[in-house]
Scaffold this motif. Structure first.
Motif, PDB file in Angstrom:
ATOM      1  N   GLN A  95       0.859  -1.180   0.000  1.00 42.35           N
ATOM      2  CA  GLN A  95       0.000   0.000   0.000  1.00 42.35           C
ATOM      3  C   GLN A  95       0.894   1.227   0.000  1.00 42.35           C
ATOM      4  OE1 GLN A  95      -2.656  -0.232   3.378  1.00 42.35           O
ATOM      5  NE2 GLN A  95      -4.385  -0.317   1.991  1.00 42.35           N
ATOM      6  N   VAL A  96       0.750   2.059  -0.996  1.00 45.96           N
ATOM      7  CA  VAL A  96       1.597   3.248  -1.088  1.00 45.96           C
ATOM      8  C   VAL A  96       0.747   4.461  -1.433  1.00 45.96           C
ATOM      9  CG1 VAL A  96       3.656   1.953  -1.757  1.00 45.96           C
ATOM     10  CG2 VAL A  96       2.108   2.801  -3.521  1.00 45.96           C
ATOM     11  N   TRP A  97       1.227   5.607  -0.979  1.00 52.74           N
ATOM     12  CA  TRP A  97       0.594   6.872  -1.344  1.00 52.74           C
ATOM     13  C   TRP A  97       1.163   7.344  -2.678  1.00 52.74           C
ATOM     14  CZ3 TRP A  97      -3.515   8.687   1.099  1.00 52.74           C
ATOM     15  CH2 TRP A  97      -3.727   8.353   2.436  1.00 52.74           C
ATOM     16  N   SER A  98       0.317   7.855  -3.510  1.00 54.45           N
ATOM     17  CA  SER A  98       0.790   8.465  -4.750  1.00 54.45           C
ATOM     18  C   SER A  98       1.490   9.777  -4.418  1.00 54.45           C
ATOM     19  CB  SER A  98      -0.398   8.755  -5.674  1.00 54.45           C
ATOM     20  OG  SER A  98      -1.201   9.811  -5.131  1.00 54.45           O
ATOM     21  N   PRO A  99       2.334  10.274  -5.313  1.00 55.54           N
ATOM     22  CA  PRO A  99       2.837  11.644  -5.134  1.00 55.54           C
ATOM     23  C   PRO A  99       1.647  12.608  -5.135  1.00 55.54           C
ATOM     24  CG  PRO A  99       4.023  10.488  -6.880  1.00 55.54           C
ATOM     25  CD  PRO A  99       2.849   9.634  -6.537  1.00 55.54           C
ATOM     26  N   LYS A 100       1.843  13.778  -4.550  1.00 53.64           N
ATOM     27  CA  LYS A 100       0.747  14.746  -4.569  1.00 53.64           C
ATOM     28  C   LYS A 100       0.437  15.149  -6.011  1.00 53.64           C
ATOM     29  CE  LYS A 100       0.193  18.153  -1.562  1.00 53.64           C
ATOM     30  NZ  LYS A 100       0.319  19.461  -0.854  1.00 53.64           N
ATOM     31  N   LYS A 101      -0.844  15.088  -6.356  1.00 56.60           N
ATOM     32  CA  LYS A 101      -1.282  15.439  -7.702  1.00 56.60           C
ATOM     33  C   LYS A 101      -1.999  16.786  -7.650  1.00 56.60           C
ATOM     34  CE  LYS A 101      -1.744  10.594  -8.978  1.00 56.60           C
ATOM     35  NZ  LYS A 101      -2.556   9.572  -9.680  1.00 56.60           N
ATOM     36  N   PRO A 102      -1.457  17.797  -8.300  1.00 54.06           N
ATOM     37  CA  PRO A 102      -2.079  19.129  -8.229  1.00 54.06           C
ATOM     38  C   PRO A 102      -3.394  19.180  -8.996  1.00 54.06           C
ATOM     39  CG  PRO A 102      -0.257  19.135  -9.778  1.00 54.06           C
ATOM     40  CD  PRO A 102      -0.234  17.789  -9.112  1.00 54.06           C
ATOM     41  N   TYR A 103      -4.226  20.148  -8.628  1.00 50.87           N
ATOM     42  CA  TYR A 103      -5.490  20.379  -9.333  1.00 50.87           C
ATOM     43  C   TYR A 103      -5.187  21.298 -10.525  1.00 50.87           C
ATOM     44  CZ  TYR A 103      -6.996  19.193  -4.544  1.00 50.87           C
ATOM     45  OH  TYR A 103      -7.157  18.608  -3.310  1.00 50.87           O
ATOM     46  N   THR A 104      -4.847  20.714 -11.650  1.00 49.60           N
ATOM     47  CA  THR A 104      -4.334  21.506 -12.769  1.00 49.60           C
ATOM     48  C   THR A 104      -5.383  21.783 -13.837  1.00 49.60           C
ATOM     49  OG1 THR A 104      -3.570  19.497 -13.884  1.00 49.60           O
ATOM     50  CG2 THR A 104      -2.005  20.619 -12.439  1.00 49.60           C
ATOM     51  N   TYR A 105      -5.128  22.857 -14.569  1.00 47.12           N
ATOM     52  CA  TYR A 105      -5.985  23.259 -15.693  1.00 47.12           C
ATOM     53  C   TYR A 105      -5.113  24.014 -16.688  1.00 47.12           C
ATOM     54  CZ  TYR A 105      -9.175  26.325 -18.305  1.00 47.12           C
ATOM     55  OH  TYR A 105      -9.829  27.012 -19.297  1.00 47.12           O
ATOM     56  N   SER A 106      -5.389  23.826 -17.967  1.00 45.89           N
ATOM     57  CA  SER A 106      -4.676  24.594 -18.996  1.00 45.89           C
ATOM     58  C   SER A 106      -5.647  24.941 -20.111  1.00 45.89           C
ATOM     59  CB  SER A 106      -3.487  23.799 -19.548  1.00 45.89           C
ATOM     60  OG  SER A 106      -3.924  22.579 -20.122  1.00 45.89           O
ATOM     61  N   ASP A 107      -5.361  26.022 -20.823  1.00 49.38           N
ATOM     62  CA  ASP A 107      -6.234  26.411 -21.932  1.00 49.38           C
ATOM     63  C   ASP A 107      -5.459  26.374 -23.251  1.00 49.38           C
ATOM     64  OD1 ASP A 107      -4.695  28.736 -22.122  1.00 49.38           O
ATOM     65  OD2 ASP A 107      -6.125  29.952 -20.988  1.00 49.38           O
ATOM     66  N   SER A 108      -6.146  26.675 -24.332  1.00 53.56           N
ATOM     67  CA  SER A 108      -5.549  26.582 -25.668  1.00 53.56           C
ATOM     68  C   SER A 108      -4.519  27.676 -25.935  1.00 53.56           C
ATOM     69  CB  SER A 108      -6.648  26.643 -26.734  1.00 53.56           C
ATOM     70  OG  SER A 108      -7.401  27.846 -26.613  1.00 53.56           O
ATOM     71  N   ASN A 109      -4.470  28.683 -25.068  1.00 52.00           N
ATOM     72  CA  ASN A 109      -3.510  29.773 -25.245  1.00 52.00           C
ATOM     73  C   ASN A 109      -2.173  29.502 -24.561  1.00 52.00           C
ATOM     74  OD1 ASN A 109      -5.446  31.339 -26.666  1.00 52.00           O
ATOM     75  ND2 ASN A 109      -6.317  32.049 -24.716  1.00 52.00           N
ATOM     76  N   GLY A 110      -2.072  28.346 -23.905  1.00 52.56           N
ATOM     77  CA  GLY A 110      -0.829  28.014 -23.220  1.00 52.56           C
ATOM     78  C   GLY A 110      -0.786  28.435 -21.771  1.00 52.56           C
TER      79      GLY A 110
END
Length: 327
Positions: free
Chosen positions: A136-151
């Motif tokens: 049983q292992v914890w995943s690395p912290k996964k950020p709440y990410t978002y990106s748009d078409s403009n970069g």
């Protein structure tokens, strides 16, 4: 044929039927009792774990950022507390083997931190021992990410604070959405209502997608340990999902434990609030048999059946509000 003979024939024919009906009724009652016991154990364990996982991460910055959610999620302490409470409520606190077996039926746990989340799941490790390669292992912290078409790229948090890359300016910025709206060229930060909708949707979707993958992979590990149940992502209402991201917290799932001719499939969500809320208990009046909900601080002598995070959850399960002031 005499009446006494008919009576004997009646008894011989219908007694086995009555016995089967009585036996099935007893089994159904036992199954319902076990189902409620496991459900209450899970909810209590999650609430206990959520209560100990909040530690201030940025003491000096909290006032300046005007946020109550800058907390460090102590996932290890949360897991230890969760395990202890579950084991205690299931009567296996002194049986390490049973505790390990219990986690065969807990496909995943999620810790929601302020700026990302962790998932606890079974993973293969290169130990060289096929019988002892699952951990049983914890995943690395996964950020709440978002990106748009403009970069442009945005890392959300559990409130309006963001860490964002402004492609037009070619630089990283951070702050609350309302503060950055006039100083950046990122479209999503310009409208508070749209920002909030996308923020909530993106956080929930990210967790859902990862959870579905982890729970699906858990089937392989479960089969190795003799569990034939097929683990799937449980149905969680959109309201529960959105409530779960109002603060740091923990989600846990329990599935596949046999109760009668059915299998348990349940989940629980607990918050790690800086200001702890009093738990809501669902109990039964031993005289009338009526189900009531009341704060855990209420001393009415009722038999506790379930624990809820709020009154609305209790009412949805058929409990009536109890007036503690009459005690």
């Amino acid at each position: 044929m005499k009446i006494t003979d008919l009576s004997i024939v009646f008894v011989l024919i219908f007694l086995p039927i009555f016995w089967v009906i009585s036996h099935n009724t007893d089994n159904a009652q036992e199954a319902q009792y076990l189902s409620n016991r496991y459900k209450m154990a899970l909810q209590t364990a999650v609430l206990d774990a959520g209560a100990v996982m909040h530690q201030n991460e940025k003491q000096n910055d909290e006032a300046g950022y005007d946020s109550t959610k800058f907390v460090k999620a102590d996932k290890e302490l949360a897991l230890t507390t969760f395990t202890q409470t579950m084991a205690l409520n299931m009567g296996i606190q002194d049986d390490p083997a049973a505790i390990r077996a219990m986690f065969n039926y807990i496909p995943a746990m999620v810790v929601l931190d302020y700026d990302g989340y962790y998932i606890l799941a079974n993973e293969n490790e290169m130990t060289g021992d096929l019988e002892d390669s699952i951990r049983q292992v914890w995943s690395p912290k996964k950020p709440y990410t978002y990106s748009d078409s403009n970069g442009n790229s945005i890392n959300f948090t559990l409130d309006g604070y963001v860490y964002a890359y402004d492609a037009g300016l070619g630089m990283w910025v951070e702050g609350f959405q309302k503060e950055l709206a006039s100083s950046t060229q990122i479209p999503l930060l310009q409208n508070a209502e749209t920002f909030e909708q996308i923020r909530r949707s993106r956080i929930v979707t990210s967790v859902q997608e990862d959870l579905a993958d982890v729970i699906n992979r858990h089937n392989e590990f479960a089969r190795r340990n003799g569990v034939s149940y097929t683990f799937t992502m449980p149905l969680i209402s959109q309201e529960d999902w959105y409530n779960s991201i109002n603060d740091t917290g923990l989600m846990a799932f329990i599935q596949g434990i046999p109760v009668g001719n059915q299998k348990i499939n349940n989940y629980a969500i607990g918050g790690g609030r800086l200001v702890k809320k009093t738990a809501i208990v669902g109990g039964v009046d031993p005289v009338s048999g009526i189900k009531y909900y009341y704060p855990s601080t209420c001393n009415n002598g009722y038999r506790a059946e379930e624990v809820f995070t709020n009154a609305k959850q209790a009412a949805a399960q058929g409990y009536f509000e109890y007036n503690c002031s009459i005690n």
